[in-house]
Design an enzyme around this catalytic site. Structure first.
Site, PDB file in Angstrom:
ATOM      1  N   LYS A  38      -7.109  -1.539  -9.375  1.00  0.00           N
ATOM      2  CA  LYS A  38      -8.179  -1.274  -8.434  1.00  0.00           C
ATOM      3  C   LYS A  38      -8.946  -0.047  -8.911  1.00  0.00           C
ATOM      4  CE  LYS A  38      -7.294   1.007  -4.411  1.00  0.00           C
ATOM      5  NZ  LYS A  38      -7.102   2.459  -4.513  1.00  0.00           N
ATOM      6  N   HIS A  74      -0.931  -2.094  -5.669  1.00  0.00           N
ATOM      7  CA  HIS A  74       0.462  -1.662  -5.884  1.00  0.00           C
ATOM      8  C   HIS A  74       1.280  -1.596  -4.587  1.00  0.00           C
ATOM      9  CE1 HIS A  74      -0.926   2.378  -4.796  1.00  0.00           C
ATOM     10  NE2 HIS A  74       0.332   2.682  -4.620  1.00  0.00           N
ATOM     11  N   ASP A 106     -11.121   3.436  -0.691  1.00  0.00           N
ATOM     12  CA  ASP A 106      -9.919   3.661  -1.500  1.00  0.00           C
ATOM     13  C   ASP A 106      -8.697   2.947  -0.909  1.00  0.00           C
ATOM     14  OD1 ASP A 106      -8.482   4.877  -3.613  1.00  0.00           O
ATOM     15  OD2 ASP A 106      -7.875   6.555  -2.344  1.00  0.00           O
ATOM     16  N   HIS A 119      -5.086  -1.764   0.291  1.00  0.00           N
ATOM     17  CA  HIS A 119      -3.717  -1.466   0.724  1.00  0.00           C
ATOM     18  C   HIS A 119      -3.485  -1.749   2.212  1.00  0.00           C
ATOM     19  CE1 HIS A 119      -3.484   0.211  -3.167  1.00  0.00           C
ATOM     20  NE2 HIS A 119      -3.880   1.431  -2.886  1.00  0.00           N
ATOM     21  N   LYS A 163      -5.907  11.828   3.789  1.00  0.00           N
ATOM     22  CA  LYS A 163      -5.290  12.759   2.851  1.00  0.00           C
ATOM     23  C   LYS A 163      -5.055  14.078   3.573  1.00  0.00           C
ATOM     24  CE  LYS A 163      -6.571  10.580  -1.342  1.00  0.00           C
ATOM     25  NZ  LYS A 163      -5.337   9.925  -1.764  1.00  0.00           N
TER      26      LYS A 163
END
Ligand code: BG6
Length: 494
Positions: free
Chosen positions: A151, A181, A238, A243, A343
């Protein structure tokens, strides 16, 4: 296996350490060999040495009790070769072809190649086209040729579609392995087993018994050295269409007819196609964003996002995103899925929390009990991998009182931990030709399609109040308000 980007971070930190772990577990075929391809003019031995140091380091950090097996490494590195080349230059692919032919002769390999694109996304299309032009991607005489793509796969719906079209002109869908992942994580894979191989939960897994679902992917790290990348990406791109939607997919999917790759991927695709970001009456989409300012994480002062290297001092890029989703199908209609990721939050925690509906209040009307605490099923993806179930129990004694208790399963108590980067399973599956844990073109496109309206809305209107959460906290207030409007609250990140 050909690794494009052989000198890059991904190769050093994940791909080669995973190959080493697979070698330790005797899961690489005897004929296995690696050809690294990179622009850097570096001696083969020096390249191997750098990878050895990184792998050694990785093994120590991942599990301090694990020692580095030099014999395994020596045997792996004796099969590691290097080709200096330019991703855009057809001549470099001829050099690669020659090296691969040498390897075929030397190791008796059958001409089966995995091309691993551990390179920046702008090279995905060009490298695959060069592979096509040089006939390296051509499956003939019974050989297989597979391409692994990392990605980010596109930047929005249009670019993802364009990239799919470009790649599929050269190779077939069956040859392409798009990595997410998260799907390599044991605990994510286990959700399917937990749901479909146990009789207990599946009958409860629907709008009749589930009140809502919360998906949290909290990170304590900041953007580290990836400011340049992140400035063009942000938390939504992101993490969300890839994900986080994969997590929504495994929670939401119907049981596949079999565990065959296409059966599983089709069921997941159906769920993502049914996902919508809720719309609020006056305030547009039920999606909020945040950016961290300076603060403290793990007792250590840290800088705000705008002070990170390669980040603009007035950046409007979000480092936090939360939204309310619905899954518009029979099973999930009316059950909100709240998802959040950020984050520099309180701590690292990836958790799926499922709240079940309570008992009718009428049942308790002649007791002194207040409405008992709800049942929560907690699927801990990382760290402290496990599954917990919270329920109410009578506190022993003559008066009737309820307490909240928890049944808790930790993977490490039962199965120990296997040294893993999350990439071992994925690389193994590519070699075995099993695409179950990889994203199909339609999976990728429907993920982008869902987030597209919010990407547009956020792109059109800059946030006025960034930074809006201090590093080391659970995110911005607007995320709490998102749930408070529905009379709900996020589970604490504890
Ligand atoms: C990556 C994102 O895909 O996933 C990173 O680009 C993020 O920004 C990472 O930190 C999270 O993965 P993990 O395995 O550390 O939870």
């Amino acid at each position: 296996m050909v690794i494009f980007g052989a000198g890059g971070d991904l190769t050093k930190r994940l791909v080669v350490p995973s190959l080493y772990n697979l070698a330790c577990a005797h899961l690489l075929p005897d004929e296995f060999a690696i050809v690294g391809f990179d622009l850097q003019d570096i001696a083969e031995q020096k390249w191997q040495q750098t990878l050895c140091e990184m792998t050694r380091e990785f093994v120590r950090t991942a599990d301090p009790s694990q020692s580095f097996n030099q014999d395994v490494w020596n045997s792996l590195s004796s099969r590691m070769h290097y080709v200096q080349g330019d991703l855009n230059n057809p001549a470099s692919y001829e050099a690669l072809k020659t090296k691969l032919a040498e390897c075929d002769t030397k190791y008796g390999t059958a001409g089966n190649y995995v091309f691993y694109l551990a390179v920046a996304d702008r090279f995905f299309g060009p490298v695959i086209e060069r592979l096509g032009d040089s006939k390296l991607a051509c499956e003939e005489n019974g050989y297989w040729r597979r391409v692994v793509v990392e990605k980010p796969f596109g930047h929005d719906l249009a670019s993802a579609k364009a990239l799919n079209r470009r790649i599929l002109k050269v190779i077939g869908e069956n040859q392409i392995y798009r990595i997410d992942h998260f799907l390599g994580k044991e605990t994510v894979q286990n959700i399917m087993m937990f749901r479909f191989a146990n009789g207990l939960f599946e009958p409860l897994w629907n709008r009749d018994r589930i009140d809502h679902v919360q998906v949290t992917v909290a990170e304590s790290l900041g953007v580290e050295r990836r400011g340049g990348f992140y400035e063009h990406t942000g938390a939504l791109r992101d993490m969300v269409p890839n994900h986080m939607f994969q997590l929504v997919g495994v929670i939401g999917m119907e049981a596949p007819n079999s565990f065959n790759a296409d059966a599983v991927r089709s069921e997941k695709a159906k769920v993502i196609e049914a996902v919508r970001i809720c719309e609020m009456e006056q305030s547009g989409y039920a999606a909020v964003r945040g950016q961290y300012g300076s603060g403290e994480v793990g007792g250590r002062p840290v800088e705000g996002y705008r002070e990170e290297p390669d980040v603009s001092p007035d950046s409007a890029v979000e480092t936090y995103a939360a939204m309310k989703l619905t899954v518009e199908n029979l099973r999930w209609s009316g059950v909100p899925f709240y998802i959040r990721t950020g984050k520099r939050m309180t701590k690292r925690q990836t958790l799926i929390a499922i709240k079940f509906k309570g008992v009718p209040a009428a049942l308790l009307r002649h007791t002194r009990l207040r409405q008992p605490a709800p049942n929560w099923l907690l699927l801990r993806i990382q760290p402290d991998e496990g599954i917990a179930f919270e329920f109410g129990a009578k506190i022993p004694g003559p008066t009737v009182q309820m307490g909240n208790v928890r049944m808790d399963f930790h993977y490490r108590d039962y199965f120990g931990t296997a040294p893993a980067t999350g990439y071992e399973t994925l690389i193994y599956d590519v070699m075995a030709g099993d695409a179950t844990l990889f994203q199909r073109a339609d999976n990728i496109e429907s993920g982008w399609e869902v987030v597209e309206p919010v990407l547009e809305a956020w792109g059109a209107q800059k946030p006025g109040n960034f930074p809006n959460y201090p590093a080391g906290t659970a995110g911005p207030e607007c995320a709490d308000e998102l749930l408070a409007k529905d009379g709900r609250a996020w589970r604490p990140i504890d």
